[in-house]
Structures are given as structure tokens and as C-alpha cells.
Design a protein around this motif. Structure first.
Motif, mmCIF file in Angstrom:
data_model
loop_
_atom_site.group_PDB
_atom_site.id
_atom_site.type_symbol
_atom_site.label_atom_id
_atom_site.label_comp_id
_atom_site.label_asym_id
_atom_site.label_seq_id
_atom_site.Cartn_x
_atom_site.Cartn_y
_atom_site.Cartn_z
ATOM 1 N N THR A 60 0.825 -1.217 0.000
ATOM 2 C CA THR A 60 0.000 0.000 0.000
ATOM 3 C C THR A 60 0.854 1.260 0.000
ATOM 4 O O THR A 60 0.347 2.351 0.233
ATOM 5 N N ARG A 64 -3.794 4.785 -2.216
ATOM 6 C CA ARG A 64 -4.986 4.048 -2.598
ATOM 7 C C ARG A 64 -5.018 3.690 -4.092
ATOM 8 O O ARG A 64 -5.406 2.597 -4.479
ATOM 9 N N ALA A 67 -2.378 0.715 -4.674
ATOM 10 C CA ALA A 67 -2.231 -0.355 -3.688
ATOM 11 C C ALA A 67 -2.686 -1.681 -4.290
ATOM 12 O O ALA A 67 -3.351 -1.730 -5.333
ATOM 13 N N SER A 99 -1.113 3.792 5.552
ATOM 14 C CA SER A 99 -1.362 3.418 4.154
ATOM 15 C C SER A 99 -2.406 2.314 4.048
ATOM 16 O O SER A 99 -3.208 2.299 3.107
ATOM 17 N N GLN A 102 -5.662 4.131 4.344
ATOM 18 C CA GLN A 102 -5.917 4.889 3.125
ATOM 19 C C GLN A 102 -6.392 3.995 1.986
ATOM 20 O O GLN A 102 -7.207 4.408 1.157
ATOM 21 N N SER A 103 -5.886 2.794 1.960
ATOM 22 C CA SER A 103 -6.191 1.875 0.868
ATOM 23 C C SER A 103 -7.426 1.026 1.124
ATOM 24 O O SER A 103 -7.768 0.172 0.302
#
Length: 344
Positions: A60, A64, A67, A99, A102-103
Motif C-alpha cells: 500500500t 490508494r 495499492a 497506508s 488509506q487503501s
């Protein structure tokens, strides 16, 4: 050295299985077809062993947009459920909790839970999943010590003592000691220090602590990637790597930039991370040429370094792409499988 009885073999060096992605990119049939192709080739099923767990290393880092696709993760989870793993025994691993959120792999902080649809998610930067006794010790000196005269002698002594820890990159304990095997679900994006942030980097630099120190130049980054990949306790259960070409980025990396992404309806699986990175390298350079950008040059050195350690092949003429027919491979996979003698 003979393979230990509790270890599954990696796929053959140079062999890359390719499945065409159907419209909608749901991945279920394609993932199962590829895993079944591996099982037929080695004559063993991807079934629970003594430890009863499997690891999924996702990537990731780029954000996003670049990823590991969540739908690919869902498909791999379902494929392992079919093969006897419960969801709570399928461990999803990556370095950054930020991350991962976020993903969409970790839920937002406003929600409870630390999993992805019933599977534990282990963010390595939490510090809970490293073992003090297992690390990669690099001789790379800290930046401060390369500038003489900046510190008094007493401060330098303290700095040297602190550096004994700073030189260590700790290894992910769950992938060493908790799983029967683990699979690397990588992405492809260019990177100034690495040339390619792809399969090898996902399995190594973004799998250990304190990895940013290696990105000062290509030489240190390439050496670290190859040496970490060759650590026996990490590599012996790293049996397969999967890359979706749903989206890859050929310039302006390592972070996502939609202007420079391309898409192909293909999914790759291989036991050879070097071969996969070489294929990504060729595609990135092709797109750079078509769009008037300079190529990634020279060939990222981690490919030849890792190949010299027996981890795969990087010469294009030694890489064999074998297309897998999604329609002809069944979903249910028997426990005992015959060896596939047809594929070179």
C-alpha cells in the motif's frame, strides 16, 4: 540442500503463469486458476500445514490508487478458504497502518476493528510484529556520521551506541514463525532509488523496519533488496508472488499519479520475483518510449544481485509466460495432485 518436509516448493524460476482478467476485475476464477496451475506443477496443494496459517503480503506504499487491489485480496482469501484456511488464519501484512487505512484494507480510526473482512491485518509499523533477535544488519552508516566535526566526542559515543540499533532492520515475525507459507501481492510502480518498486521491493524493503535508510541511492537500495530476499528464514516460506496489471505506473512514482498509469486485463503468478520485476520493467520502458520519456536505465541492479543469489532469473529469454485457461481449471482442488510434467 533438500527441502524441509513442512515447506512447500516455490514455483520454478523463470516460469510466469498468466490469466486473462474478465470484465469487472473480480479476480475469483483467475486467482483460483493460477493457484491451481502452481499446485499441478509442484504436485502439492496449498493446504493448511503444521502452523495452520497463511500470510498475504500486500503493498500500500503508493497510496490508494496503486495499492494491491482489495478485490484481488478478497479473491485470494476466498481461494484459501476453499483450500481449508479459516479467515482468522489468513494474515494480511504490510508496513504502514496509515497506508493500509488509506487503501481500505484497515477500517478508519472512527470504526472499531483491526481486520479486513474477517482476516487479521498486521501493520508492521505498530512495532508488535518484530522480534529483537531477527533482523537484517546493514553496514550502511548513518548520514550524521558521514559529516566529521559535527559532534563532540561524548555526543559521538552516544550516537555510535544508538546506531547499533539504527543499523538493524527487523524482520516480520508472523511471516517467519506463524505461517505455513506466504504470498506476495505486489504492485508495479517506478521509483527513483529502486528503478522499480515491484515484487522484490514489496517482499523485502516494505516488509522490514527502518527501510527508508536504504533509499539514499540505487546501490544501497539494490543491495539491501537482494540481501533481505536471500535471508533463509524469510525466503523459505515465500513461495509465490502475484501481480495484477489492472493498474501499473510507469513514471512519476513511487506515489500514485493517475496520469501515468496503464491497465492490461492480466494477472500474473510466479515463484520467481525477479522474472516478474523484469516483465514490469519492460512494460514501464515501453510506455515511457511511447510517451516520450527517457527509459529506466540501467536495468535495476537488484535484479542481477538477487539472481546471483539464486532467487530467480532476469534475462528475458529465460522467462517463460504460460497462459492459464480460467475455464478449464476447477475451483475445488484435491489434496493430492499429480506433478505437471508438460511445462518446461
Amino acid at each position: 540442500m533438500p527441502l524441509r518436509a513442512d515447506l512447500l516448493p516455490r514455483g520454478p524460476n523463470g516460469l510466469v503463469w498468466e490469466a486473462p482478467l474478465s470484465h469487472g476485475e473480480l479476480y475469483y476464477s483467475e486467482v483460483d486458476a493460477l493457484l491451481a496451475a502452481y499446485e499441478r506443477k509442484v504436485g502439492k496443494a496449498l493446504a493448511p500445514g503444521e502452523r495452520g496459517k497463511v500470510g498475504l503480503k500486500v503493498n500500500t506504499r503508493a497510496g490508494r490508487g496503486m495499492a494491491t487491489p482489495p478485490q484481488l485480496i478478497r479473491a485470494v482469501i476466498e481461494a484459501f478458504e476453499v483450500r481449508g484456511f479459516s479467515r482468522d488464519s489468513i494474515l494480511i501484512v504490510d508496513y504502514s497502518s496509515h497506508s493500509l487505512r488509506q487503501s481500505g484494507i484497515l477500517p478508519p480510526l472512527s470504526q472499531s476493528g483491526q481486520g479486513f473482512e474477517g482476516c487479521p491485518v498486521l501493520p508492521l509499523d505498530s512495532g508488535r510484529y518484530y522480534d529483537e533477535d531477527w533482523f537484517y544488519d546493514s553496514p550502511l552508516p548513518p548520514v550524521q556520521q558521514q559529516e566529521p566535526g559535527l559532534f563532540q566526542r561524548s555526543e559521538r559515543v552516544r550516537e555510535l551506541m544508538a546506531d547499533s540499533r539504527e543499523r538493524k532492520s527487523f524482520l516480520p515475525e508472523p511471516l517467519l514463525f506463524e505461517v505455513d507459507f506466504w504470498i506476495n501481492l505486489a504492485v508495479g510502480v517506478d521509483d527513483p532509488a529502486l528503478g522499480i518498486d515491484g515484487v522484490l521491493a514489496s517482499a523485502t524493503l516494505w516488509n522490514v523496519s527502518n527501510s527508508q535508510r536504504f533509499l539514499v541511492n540505487q546501490a544501497t537500495a539494490s543491495a539491501a533488496v537482494a540481501e533481505i530476499a536471500a535471508i533463509p528464514e524469510l525466503s523459505e516460506r515465500m513461495i509465490l508472488h502475484m501481480v495484477s496489471l489492472e493498474r501499473y505506473q510507469f513514471i512519476a512514482g513511487p506515489y500514485f499519479n493517475s496520469l501515468y498509469t496503464r491497465s492490461e486485463p492480466k494477472l500474473w503468478l510466479s515463484g520467481d520475483p525477479i522474472a516478474l520485476d523484469r516483465l514490469l520493467y519492460e512494460r514501464m520502458n515501453e510506455q515511457r518510449r511511447l510517451n516520450g520519456f527517457p527509459e529506466i536505465s540501467p536495468l535495476p541492479r537488484q535484479l542481477s544481485f538477487a539472481a546471483s543469489l539464486g532467487l530467480g532469473v532476469f534475462e528475458v529469454d529465460q522467462i517463460h509466460l504460460q497462459e492459464v485457461s480460467v475455464a478449464t481449471i476447477p475451483v475445488e482442488t484435491p489434496v493430492n495432485l499429480p506433478l505437471d510434467e508438460e511445462t518446461p
